[in-house]
Design a protein around this motif. Structure first.
Motif, short mmCIF file in Angstrom:
data_model
loop_
_atom_site.label_atom_id
_atom_site.label_comp_id
_atom_site.label_asym_id
_atom_site.label_seq_id
_atom_site.Cartn_x
_atom_site.Cartn_y
_atom_site.Cartn_z
N HIS A 5 15.07 31.25 66.00
CA HIS A 5 15.87 30.54 65.01
C HIS A 5 15.56 31.07 63.59
O HIS A 5 16.47 31.43 62.85
CB HIS A 5 15.57 29.04 65.10
N TRP A 9 18.22 33.15 61.02
CA TRP A 9 18.71 32.79 59.68
C TRP A 9 18.17 33.74 58.61
O TRP A 9 18.83 34.01 57.62
CB TRP A 9 18.53 31.31 59.34
N ILE A 45 22.24 31.51 65.10
CA ILE A 45 21.60 30.38 64.39
C ILE A 45 22.02 29.07 65.06
O ILE A 45 21.19 28.20 65.34
CB ILE A 45 22.01 30.35 62.90
N GLY A 49 19.41 26.83 66.93
CA GLY A 49 19.27 25.51 66.28
C GLY A 49 19.78 24.41 67.20
O GLY A 49 19.17 23.34 67.30
N GLY A 50 20.88 24.68 67.89
CA GLY A 50 21.46 23.71 68.82
C GLY A 50 20.51 23.42 69.97
O GLY A 50 20.36 22.28 70.41
N LEU A 52 17.18 23.74 69.89
CA LEU A 52 16.07 22.95 69.35
C LEU A 52 16.50 21.49 69.16
O LEU A 52 15.77 20.56 69.49
CB LEU A 52 15.61 23.53 68.00
N PHE A 53 17.72 21.34 68.67
CA PHE A 53 18.26 19.99 68.45
C PHE A 53 18.35 19.24 69.79
O PHE A 53 18.01 18.06 69.88
CB PHE A 53 19.64 20.07 67.79
N TYR A 56 15.00 17.90 70.77
CA TYR A 56 14.67 16.69 70.01
C TYR A 56 15.52 15.51 70.48
O TYR A 56 15.03 14.40 70.62
CB TYR A 56 14.91 16.91 68.51
N LYS A 72 18.08 17.85 58.99
CA LYS A 72 17.80 19.28 59.02
C LYS A 72 19.01 20.05 59.56
O LYS A 72 19.40 21.09 59.03
CB LYS A 72 16.54 19.55 59.88
N VAL A 73 19.61 19.53 60.63
CA VAL A 73 20.78 20.17 61.23
C VAL A 73 21.94 20.19 60.24
O VAL A 73 22.60 21.22 60.06
CB VAL A 73 21.18 19.45 62.55
N GLY A 76 21.31 22.77 57.68
CA GLY A 76 21.52 24.11 58.26
C GLY A 76 23.00 24.46 58.34
O GLY A 76 23.40 25.58 58.01
N VAL A 79 24.29 25.34 54.96
CA VAL A 79 23.95 26.70 54.53
C VAL A 79 25.01 27.69 55.06
O VAL A 79 25.52 28.53 54.30
CB VAL A 79 22.54 27.14 55.03
N GLY A 114 13.10 21.80 56.98
CA GLY A 114 12.48 22.59 58.05
C GLY A 114 10.98 22.73 57.92
O GLY A 114 10.25 22.61 58.91
N TYR A 115 10.52 22.97 56.70
CA TYR A 115 9.10 23.27 56.54
C TYR A 115 8.26 22.13 55.96
O TYR A 115 7.08 22.05 56.21
CB TYR A 115 8.91 24.51 55.66
N LEU A 118 9.67 18.29 58.33
CA LEU A 118 9.40 18.35 59.78
C LEU A 118 8.07 19.02 60.10
O LEU A 118 7.57 19.81 59.35
CB LEU A 118 10.56 19.09 60.47
C1 HEM Z 1 21.02 29.34 57.66
C2 HEM Z 1 20.86 28.10 58.10
C3 HEM Z 1 19.52 27.52 58.53
C4 HEM Z 1 18.29 27.61 57.94
C5 HEM Z 1 17.90 28.34 56.66
C6 HEM Z 1 17.36 26.87 58.79
C7 HEM Z 1 16.00 26.72 58.56
C8 HEM Z 1 15.10 26.15 59.44
C9 HEM Z 1 13.66 26.05 59.23
C10 HEM Z 1 12.92 26.59 58.02
C11 HEM Z 1 13.14 25.42 60.31
C12 HEM Z 1 11.65 25.11 60.57
C13 HEM Z 1 11.03 26.29 61.28
C14 HEM Z 1 9.59 26.07 61.64
O1 HEM Z 1 9.15 24.92 61.77
O2 HEM Z 1 8.89 27.10 61.82
C15 HEM Z 1 14.23 25.07 61.20
C16 HEM Z 1 14.11 24.37 62.37
C17 HEM Z 1 15.18 23.79 63.02
N1 HEM Z 1 16.51 24.03 62.79
FE1 HEM Z 1 17.27 25.22 61.37
N2 HEM Z 1 18.05 26.35 59.86
C18 HEM Z 1 19.37 26.71 59.72
C19 HEM Z 1 20.42 26.37 60.55
C20 HEM Z 1 20.34 25.43 61.57
C21 HEM Z 1 21.46 24.93 62.32
C22 HEM Z 1 22.91 25.36 62.11
C23 HEM Z 1 20.95 24.03 63.21
C24 HEM Z 1 21.67 23.21 64.24
C25 HEM Z 1 22.71 23.58 64.92
C26 HEM Z 1 19.52 23.97 63.02
C27 HEM Z 1 18.64 23.17 63.73
C28 HEM Z 1 17.27 23.23 63.64
C29 HEM Z 1 16.36 22.43 64.45
C30 HEM Z 1 16.76 21.39 65.48
C31 HEM Z 1 15.05 22.79 64.06
C32 HEM Z 1 13.74 22.23 64.65
C33 HEM Z 1 13.08 21.31 63.68
C34 HEM Z 1 11.57 21.57 63.71
O3 HEM Z 1 10.95 21.36 64.74
O4 HEM Z 1 11.01 21.97 62.68
N3 HEM Z 1 19.19 24.84 62.01
N4 HEM Z 1 15.40 25.54 60.64
#
Ligand code: HEM
Length: 118
Positions: A5, A9, A45, A49-50, A52-53, A56, A72-73, A76, A79, A114-115, A118
């Motif tokens: 993921h 991104w 992405i 992300g889907g 991971l979602f 959860y 967070k979703v 994302g 973005v 994200g950081y 969570l």
């Molecule tokens: C460019 C867009 C996005 C960015 C910059 C981004 C950024 C991040 C970051 C920084 C994390 C934490 C990573 C870590 O803990 O090491 C994360 C986790 C996650 N992202 Fe994204 N994300 C993006 C798009 C998405 C999308 C579109 C989805 C859903 C469809 C999504 C769902 C998730 C989920 C469910 C997590 C897990 C949460 C966790 O355990 O930390 N993200 N993302």
């Protein structure tokens, strides 16, 4: 999956800059190709992300809607929308100032959730 993921991104953001500067320098063909690759990364992405979602969601059940993961979703998705908005504005030859601001704000919100949250 989290590494896939983050890698997705991160590469997408680099491709956004490449695409923007190619278009700015009149390299239309290369910009179009880069945009297509960028869209492929949107899918990666969304898929990572889907996934991971989904993990959860199955753990939290309906509680997911009031969790930070939900926000967070949304951040994302915002973005991705802001990246497309930026390139669309540029393609139309319009000012991209607001679009850049939106992109940076949405990215900061996503990174915050994200950081930090969570
Ligand atoms: C460019 C867009 C996005 C960015 C910059 C981004 C950024 C991040 C970051 C920084 C994390 C934490 C990573 C870590 O803990 O090491 C994360 C986790 C996650 N992202 Fe994204 N994300 C993006 C798009 C998405 C999308 C579109 C989805 C859903 C469809 C999504 C769902 C998730 C989920 C469910 C997590 C897990 C949460 C966790 O355990 O930390 N993200 N993302």
């Amino acid at each position: 999956m989290i590494h896939a993921h983050v890698t997705s991104w991160f590469i997408a953001i680099i491709l956004l800059f490449v695409c923007f500067s190619l278009h700015k320098n009149g390299k239309e063909k290369q910009a179009k190709m880069t945009k297509m690759i960028l869209r492929l990364f949107y899918i990666l992405i969304l898929a990572t992300g889907g996934h991971l979602f989904g993990l959860y969601a199955s753990a939290l059940g309906s509680g997911i809607l009031s969790s930070a993961v939900f926000w967070k979703v949304l951040a994302g998705l915002w973005v991705i929308v802001s990246m497309e908005f930026l390139l669309a504005k540029q393609a139309k030859g319009k000012s991209t100032e607001i679009a850049w601001i939106q992109f940076v704000v949405s990215l900061l919100v996503a990174l915050f959730f994200g950081y930090i949250v969570l």
